[in-house]
Design a protein around this motif. Sequence first.
Motif, PDB file in Angstrom:
ATOM      1  N   GLY A 140      14.329   9.253  -3.646  1.00 53.97           N
ATOM      2  CA  GLY A 140      13.456   9.077  -4.803  1.00 53.97           C
ATOM      3  C   GLY A 140      12.534  10.267  -4.952  1.00 53.97           C
ATOM      4  N   GLY A 141      11.263   9.990  -5.286  1.00 52.36           N
ATOM      5  CA  GLY A 141      10.253  11.043  -5.348  1.00 52.36           C
ATOM      6  C   GLY A 141      10.391  11.955  -6.547  1.00 52.36           C
ATOM      7  N   ALA A 142       9.681  13.059  -6.458  1.00 45.11           N
ATOM      8  CA  ALA A 142       9.568  13.970  -7.591  1.00 45.11           C
ATOM      9  C   ALA A 142      10.257  15.307  -7.358  1.00 45.11           C
ATOM     10  N   LYS A 143      10.661  15.587  -6.103  1.00 51.20           N
ATOM     11  CA  LYS A 143      11.343  16.872  -5.843  1.00 51.20           C
ATOM     12  C   LYS A 143      12.835  16.648  -6.107  1.00 51.20           C
ATOM     13  N   ILE A 144      13.184  16.664  -7.397  1.00 54.51           N
ATOM     14  CA  ILE A 144      14.537  16.287  -7.799  1.00 54.51           C
ATOM     15  C   ILE A 144      15.581  17.244  -7.203  1.00 54.51           C
ATOM     16  N   GLY A 175      12.672   6.757  -8.333  1.00 53.45           N
ATOM     17  CA  GLY A 175      11.668   7.781  -8.641  1.00 53.45           C
ATOM     18  C   GLY A 175      12.149   8.672  -9.780  1.00 53.45           C
ATOM     19  N   MET A 176      11.608   9.876  -9.820  1.00 55.31           N
ATOM     20  CA  MET A 176      12.027  10.793 -10.887  1.00 55.31           C
ATOM     21  C   MET A 176      13.495  11.173 -10.702  1.00 55.31           C
ATOM     22  N   THR A 177      13.921  11.207  -9.435  1.00 53.37           N
ATOM     23  CA  THR A 177      15.335  11.475  -9.136  1.00 53.37           C
ATOM     24  C   THR A 177      16.228  10.404  -9.776  1.00 53.37           C
ATOM     25  N   GLY A 178      15.821   9.154  -9.653  1.00 49.49           N
ATOM     26  CA  GLY A 178      16.582   8.048 -10.249  1.00 49.49           C
ATOM     27  C   GLY A 178      16.603   8.155 -11.760  1.00 49.49           C
ATOM     28  N   ASN A 179      15.468   8.573 -12.340  1.00 47.99           N
ATOM     29  CA  ASN A 179      15.426   8.745 -13.800  1.00 47.99           C
ATOM     30  C   ASN A 179      16.463   9.788 -14.242  1.00 47.99           C
ATOM     31  N   ALA A 180      16.588  10.851 -13.455  1.00 45.92           N
ATOM     32  CA  ALA A 180      17.561  11.907 -13.807  1.00 45.92           C
ATOM     33  C   ALA A 180      18.986  11.358 -13.727  1.00 45.92           C
ATOM     34  N   PRO A 230       6.535   7.392 -19.808  1.00 52.20           N
ATOM     35  CA  PRO A 230       7.392   7.766 -18.671  1.00 52.20           C
ATOM     36  C   PRO A 230       7.626   6.606 -17.713  1.00 52.20           C
ATOM     37  N   ALA A 231       8.840   6.543 -17.159  1.00 50.38           N
ATOM     38  CA  ALA A 231       9.168   5.532 -16.148  1.00 50.38           C
ATOM     39  C   ALA A 231       8.528   5.964 -14.836  1.00 50.38           C
ATOM     40  N   LEU A 232       7.600   5.152 -14.327  1.00 52.95           N
ATOM     41  CA  LEU A 232       6.843   5.548 -13.130  1.00 52.95           C
ATOM     42  C   LEU A 232       7.222   4.748 -11.882  1.00 52.95           C
ATOM     43  N   ASP A 233       8.119   3.796 -12.066  1.00 54.28           N
ATOM     44  CA  ASP A 233       8.607   3.019 -10.915  1.00 54.28           C
ATOM     45  C   ASP A 233       9.955   2.436 -11.321  1.00 54.28           C
ATOM     46  N   ASN A 243      13.999   9.341   1.791  1.00 57.80           N
ATOM     47  CA  ASN A 243      13.359  10.591   1.411  1.00 57.80           C
ATOM     48  C   ASN A 243      12.926  10.507  -0.044  1.00 57.80           C
ATOM     49  N   GLY A 244      11.610  10.458  -0.271  1.00 62.79           N
ATOM     50  CA  GLY A 244      11.063  10.381  -1.630  1.00 62.79           C
ATOM     51  C   GLY A 244      10.764   8.944  -2.023  1.00 62.79           C
ATOM     52  N   PRO A 245       9.502   8.642  -2.343  1.00 55.13           N
ATOM     53  CA  PRO A 245       9.135   7.264  -2.716  1.00 55.13           C
ATOM     54  C   PRO A 245       9.742   6.835  -4.057  1.00 55.13           C
ATOM     55  N   PRO A 246      10.120   5.545  -4.195  1.00 55.77           N
ATOM     56  CA  PRO A 246      10.762   5.051  -5.421  1.00 55.77           C
ATOM     57  C   PRO A 246       9.871   5.041  -6.661  1.00 55.77           C
ATOM     58  N   GLY A 247       8.549   5.133  -6.487  1.00 59.58           N
ATOM     59  CA  GLY A 247       7.668   5.113  -7.654  1.00 59.58           C
ATOM     60  C   GLY A 247       6.366   5.817  -7.345  1.00 59.58           C
ATOM     61  N   VAL A 248       5.473   5.832  -8.334  1.00 60.33           N
ATOM     62  CA  VAL A 248       4.155   6.448  -8.140  1.00 60.33           C
ATOM     63  C   VAL A 248       3.321   5.443  -7.337  1.00 60.33           C
ATOM     64  N   PHE A 249       3.620   5.400  -6.033  1.00 57.86           N
ATOM     65  CA  PHE A 249       3.042   4.370  -5.153  1.00 57.86           C
ATOM     66  C   PHE A 249       1.531   4.503  -5.038  1.00 57.86           C
ATOM     67  N   GLU A 250       1.017   5.706  -5.371  1.00 59.57           N
ATOM     68  CA  GLU A 250      -0.429   5.927  -5.251  1.00 59.57           C
ATOM     69  C   GLU A 250      -1.190   4.970  -6.173  1.00 59.57           C
ATOM     70  N   GLY A 296       9.807  13.436   4.903  1.00 63.11           N
ATOM     71  CA  GLY A 296       9.019  13.759   3.703  1.00 63.11           C
ATOM     72  C   GLY A 296       7.574  13.342   3.836  1.00 63.11           C
ATOM     73  N   GLY A 297       6.675  14.280   3.499  1.00 62.27           N
ATOM     74  CA  GLY A 297       5.236  14.053   3.671  1.00 62.27           C
ATOM     75  C   GLY A 297       4.729  12.883   2.843  1.00 62.27           C
ATOM     76  N   ASP A 298       5.076  12.840   1.547  1.00 64.06           N
ATOM     77  CA  ASP A 298       4.586  11.749   0.702  1.00 64.06           C
ATOM     78  C   ASP A 298       5.265  10.436   1.051  1.00 64.06           C
ATOM     79  N   THR A 299       6.507  10.536   1.484  1.00 64.15           N
ATOM     80  CA  THR A 299       7.233   9.323   1.869  1.00 64.15           C
ATOM     81  C   THR A 299       6.529   8.665   3.053  1.00 64.15           C
ATOM     82  N   ALA A 300       6.194   9.479   4.061  1.00 63.10           N
ATOM     83  CA  ALA A 300       5.483   8.941   5.229  1.00 63.10           C
ATOM     84  C   ALA A 300       4.112   8.420   4.808  1.00 63.10           C
TER      85      ALA A 300
HETATM   86  N1  LIG Z   1       9.117   7.857 -11.430  1.00 59.68           N
HETATM   87  C1  LIG Z   1       8.278   8.791 -10.977  1.00 59.68           C
HETATM   88  N2  LIG Z   1       7.682   9.655 -11.823  1.00 59.68           N
HETATM   89  C2  LIG Z   1       6.828  10.596 -11.383  1.00 59.68           C
HETATM   90  N3  LIG Z   1       6.502  10.773 -10.095  1.00 59.68           N
HETATM   91  C3  LIG Z   1       7.069   9.939  -9.200  1.00 59.68           C
HETATM   92  C4  LIG Z   1       7.975   8.919  -9.587  1.00 59.68           C
HETATM   93  N4  LIG Z   1       8.348   8.267  -8.472  1.00 59.68           N
HETATM   94  C5  LIG Z   1       7.711   8.837  -7.440  1.00 59.68           C
HETATM   95  N5  LIG Z   1       6.927   9.846  -7.860  1.00 59.68           N
HETATM   96  C6  LIG Z   1       6.031  10.715  -7.088  1.00 59.68           C
HETATM   97  O1  LIG Z   1       6.774  11.456  -6.153  1.00 59.68           O
HETATM   98  C7  LIG Z   1       5.857  11.984  -5.225  1.00 59.68           C
HETATM   99  C8  LIG Z   1       6.499  12.247  -3.900  1.00 59.68           C
HETATM  100  O2  LIG Z   1       7.755  12.869  -4.077  1.00 59.68           O
HETATM  101  P1  LIG Z   1       8.296  13.995  -3.086  1.00 59.68           P
HETATM  102  O3  LIG Z   1       7.314  15.121  -3.044  1.00 59.68           O
HETATM  103  O4  LIG Z   1       9.667  14.260  -3.530  1.00 59.68           O
HETATM  104  O5  LIG Z   1       8.280  13.233  -1.673  1.00 59.68           O
HETATM  105  P2  LIG Z   1       8.157  13.841  -0.190  1.00 59.68           P
HETATM  106  O6  LIG Z   1       6.813  14.547  -0.062  1.00 59.68           O
HETATM  107  O7  LIG Z   1       8.225  12.638   0.683  1.00 59.68           O
HETATM  108  O8  LIG Z   1       9.306  14.784  -0.038  1.00 59.68           O
HETATM  109  C9  LIG Z   1       4.746  10.961  -5.124  1.00 59.68           C
HETATM  110  O9  LIG Z   1       3.516  11.612  -5.310  1.00 59.68           O
HETATM  111  C10 LIG Z   1       5.045   9.962  -6.235  1.00 59.68           C
HETATM  112  O10 LIG Z   1       3.906   9.633  -7.004  1.00 59.68           O
END
Ligand SMILES: Nc1ncnc2c1ncn2[C@@H]1O[C@H](COP(=O)(O)OP(=O)(O)O)[C@@H](O)[C@H]1O
Length: 396
Positions: free
Chosen positions: A199-203, A226-231, A297-300, A322-329, A354-358
């Motif tokens: 998931g996450g944002a680093k597509i 996450g953004m990866t899933g949106n893509a 935007p789809a945020l989760d 690797n990469g959170p499924p949504g804007v968990f913050e 992954g830093g944000d994942t942890a």
């Molecule tokens: N659908 C989404 N749209 C935008 N940002 C997202 C979405 N899902 C997750 N994120 C964001 O992705 C970020 C972490 O992604 P990433 O940097 O890829 O993870 P990591 O640091 O674990 O490698 C988080 O800050 C989270 O808010």
Amino acid sequence: MGIPTLDDLAVDGTTVGVRVDINSPLDEDGRLADDARLHAHVGTLQELLDRGGKLAVLAHQGRPGGDEFATLEDHADRLGELLDHPITYCDATFSTDARDAIAALDSGEAVLLENTRFYSEEYMEFPPAEAAETFLVDRLTPVVDAFVNDAFAAAHRSQPSIVGLPMRVDSYAGRVMERELDVLSNIEDTPRPRVYALGGAKIADAFDVAESVLERGLADEILTSGMTGNAFLAASGVDIGEPSMDAITDRDATAVEQAEALLSEYGEKIHVPEDVAVERDGERVEVGIDELPVDAPALDVGSDTAAAYADVFETAGTAILNGPPGVFEEERFAHGTREIFGAAANAEYSIVGGGDTAASLRQLGIEGFDHVSTGGGAALRLLTGDELPAVEVLRE
Ligand SMILES: Nc1ncnc2c1ncn2[C@@H]1O[C@H](COP(=O)(O)OP(=O)(O)O)[C@@H](O)[C@H]1O
Ligand SMILES: O=C(OP(=O)(O)O)[C@H](O)COP(=O)(O)O
């Protein structure tokens, strides 16, 4: 593993340079906001102190010009508390003052030297042979007997304190490095079915991992979110709406084409969200794919997707996250992360990179994983099958 470890080092009475990665988030006052990476190195440092080492500890914090570029004074205090053993802080890295501080150490004592990146050399990348000729390496080599690299999270950087010192000094992997390499280099030995949640944002990074593990036959299922899933959703032919598309193309102009290529080659193994969550009037609103496009935007991922992915983890041998499924913050968009990662923790064996994942696991209080990597970029490099510069040098 093929590289020397602390088991091979006769520590007693020797001066050991120890590279750690305690690069951490800082709060608005510049104080440590999270000490997870400091915790991680306690085992290595404690072992070396108990075995009579004199430790010259090297580390970086932030990047020059960045908000989190700071001294390590606070880190020294916190490390001392965690170790229950004072750690001297020295506001120099390799000058006469630093070398005097190292020479003054007794067995079982440690000094944390100043942020290596206060010196421009340390923020450049060099081939190891050139890194070995830098001032930092030149000046520290005469005052240490051995070098221990425990900085797994920086192992993908070809910088003097990572690849230069081991070219000139007998070198060993610390316990963090040893465990990370052991787990992340041996994914093929973990139980099947092996399920990756990307998931996450680093597509672009997620695509690299997906492509590599599918090509090498390591992945049985890939759950995208996450953004990866949106893509991937867009690549599967769904019009996800302009806001989500813009967020994707801002990050990677060719993301949808790359996702299409992966779907056409490995479609049967790649799961794509069946619903998403957007914000409307400050509230979370769930939208099925047949209701797309939407103007937010789809945020989760939505609840159906979260439940379906959680089901896949019910029977998974190995879960790799690797990469959170949504804007968990934001609590409204933490549902997918809570459900999917919560289910992944129950897999027979589970690995997190992954830093944000942890950080998402810590924030949401999800526990029970077998291995939570200290690395982001470094863990990704290993998950995609690449060798790390720090490790290559330790092997030689
Ligand atoms: N659908 C989404 N749209 C935008 N940002 C997202 C979405 N899902 C997750 N994120 C964001 O992705 C970020 C972490 O992604 P990433 O940097 O890829 O993870 P990591 O640091 O674990 O490698 C988080 O800050 C989270 O808010
Ligand atoms: O935080 C780190 O890496 P990460 O962001 O990939 O987890 C390491 O300390 C490396 O830092 P850098 O990416 O500034 O070289």
